[in-house]
Design an enzyme around this catalytic site. Structure first.
Site, short mmCIF file in Angstrom:
data_model
loop_
_atom_site.label_atom_id
_atom_site.label_comp_id
_atom_site.label_asym_id
_atom_site.label_seq_id
_atom_site.Cartn_x
_atom_site.Cartn_y
_atom_site.Cartn_z
N ASP A 144 0.86 -1.18 0.00
CA ASP A 144 0.00 0.00 0.00
C ASP A 144 0.90 1.23 0.00
OD1 ASP A 144 -1.64 2.13 0.74
OD2 ASP A 144 -2.83 0.93 2.15
N HIS A 145 0.84 1.99 -1.08
CA HIS A 145 1.78 3.12 -1.22
C HIS A 145 1.45 4.26 -0.26
CE1 HIS A 145 5.11 5.15 -2.85
NE2 HIS A 145 4.99 4.80 -4.11
N ARG A 146 0.32 4.18 0.45
CA ARG A 146 0.06 5.18 1.48
C ARG A 146 0.85 4.86 2.74
NH1 ARG A 146 -6.17 4.24 2.10
NH2 ARG A 146 -5.23 2.16 2.24
#
Ligand code: CAO
Length: 242
Positions: free
Chosen positions: A215-217
């Protein structure tokens, strides 16, 4: 937030083109589809791929199996190595909650099971404290329960990370969908002998394809690359860093 306008879903009379049958979807298939769709749409996924040289690990596994006891596949070794990487890199053992990362001081790892009723993901608790023989027994018990439709909600709750192994079936790399509220998932494909440069010559080595969706967050690409380097080093017992 701006609304996304999509073209309507195609409405096709399939029966007009040839005979069709309607097969009812199981409860697990419907629930699983809704959750996968939510996770695919809501999580900005990126997937990194790498290979681990498991030639030595495979020799050890085969030797252990010849000695008797619970049959060891690769999966218990993978779960244990993943747990060790999660301890080393706690940002992968976390969930996002508003302004916070919830960092988990426990390490429960789920694994995808292909059951006749659909995909289920039982969770093994405290994987970092268990040896591969114990993990193999728990995998076998939970897989059997999953295939017989006997998993309880508690058997599937509390996972920090998921491993999806298609290695017993085939294929080379895939892009698994993250199991929210986790922030990463490992996809494992089928190992194969491949010509590999070992520093001074090309040798046939047993290579295991690994795919990490994250998850790039919650994490960034450098951390994801380090995760896979650490994992492949643990599986390969080598010290490559690049
Ligand atoms: N490379 C090569 N061979 C592999 C392998 C790999 N990565 N992983 C397993 N194998 C071999 C095993 O060693 C075993 O071989 P032998 O019978 O000769 O000993 C054979 O493949 C079958 O293994 P298995 O699949 O029964 O056992 P497992 O412990 O590897 O996996 C389980 C258990 C439950 C994860 C698996 O059966 C399963 O259901 N996988 C599907 C998961 C899935 O559907 N994921 C997709 C989710 S996204 O839609």
């Amino acid at each position: 937030m701006n609304e996304v306008t999509l073209a309507p879903w195609p409405s096709v009379d399939h029966g007009a083109f040839g005979p069709v049958r309607r097969v009812k979807r199981s409860r697990i298939q419907k629930l699983g589809a809704d959750l996968l769709h939510r996770n695919w749409v809501r999580i900005p996924h990126v997937t990194n791929h790498d290979d681990a040289d498991i030639t030595d690990l495979e020799a050890l596994r085969k030797h252990s199996n010849l000695e008797g006891g619970a049959k060891l596949t690769l999966l218990p070794f993978l779960l244990r190595a993943v747990a060790d990487v999660l301890k080393e890199m706690p940002q992968f053992n976390a969930s996002l909650e508003d302004d916070y990362f919830v960092m988990k001081d426990y390490c429960h790892v789920g694994f995808a099971v292909d059951s006749p009723h659909g995909l289920v993901v039982p969770v093994i608790r405290d994987v970092d404290t268990k040896d591969v023989a114990r993990l193999a027994r728990e995998i076998s018990e939970l897989t059997m329960k999953g295939r017989e439709g006997k998993l309880k909600p508690d058997d599937m709750a509390g996972g920090c990370f998921t491993v999806s192994s298609l290695g017993g079936i085939g294929g080379r790399y895939f892009t698994p969908i993250i199991n929210a509220p986790q922030v990463a998932i490992l996809g494992v494909s089928q190992s194969a002998l491949r010509p590999t440069w070992t520093g001074d010559k090309v040798e046939p080595r047993l290579m295991l394809p690994l795919s990490l969706s994250w998850d790039h967050r919650a994490v960034d690409g450098a951390a994801a690359a380090r995760f896979l380097v650490s994992l492949r080093t643990r599986l390969s017992h080598d010290d490559r860093t690049g």
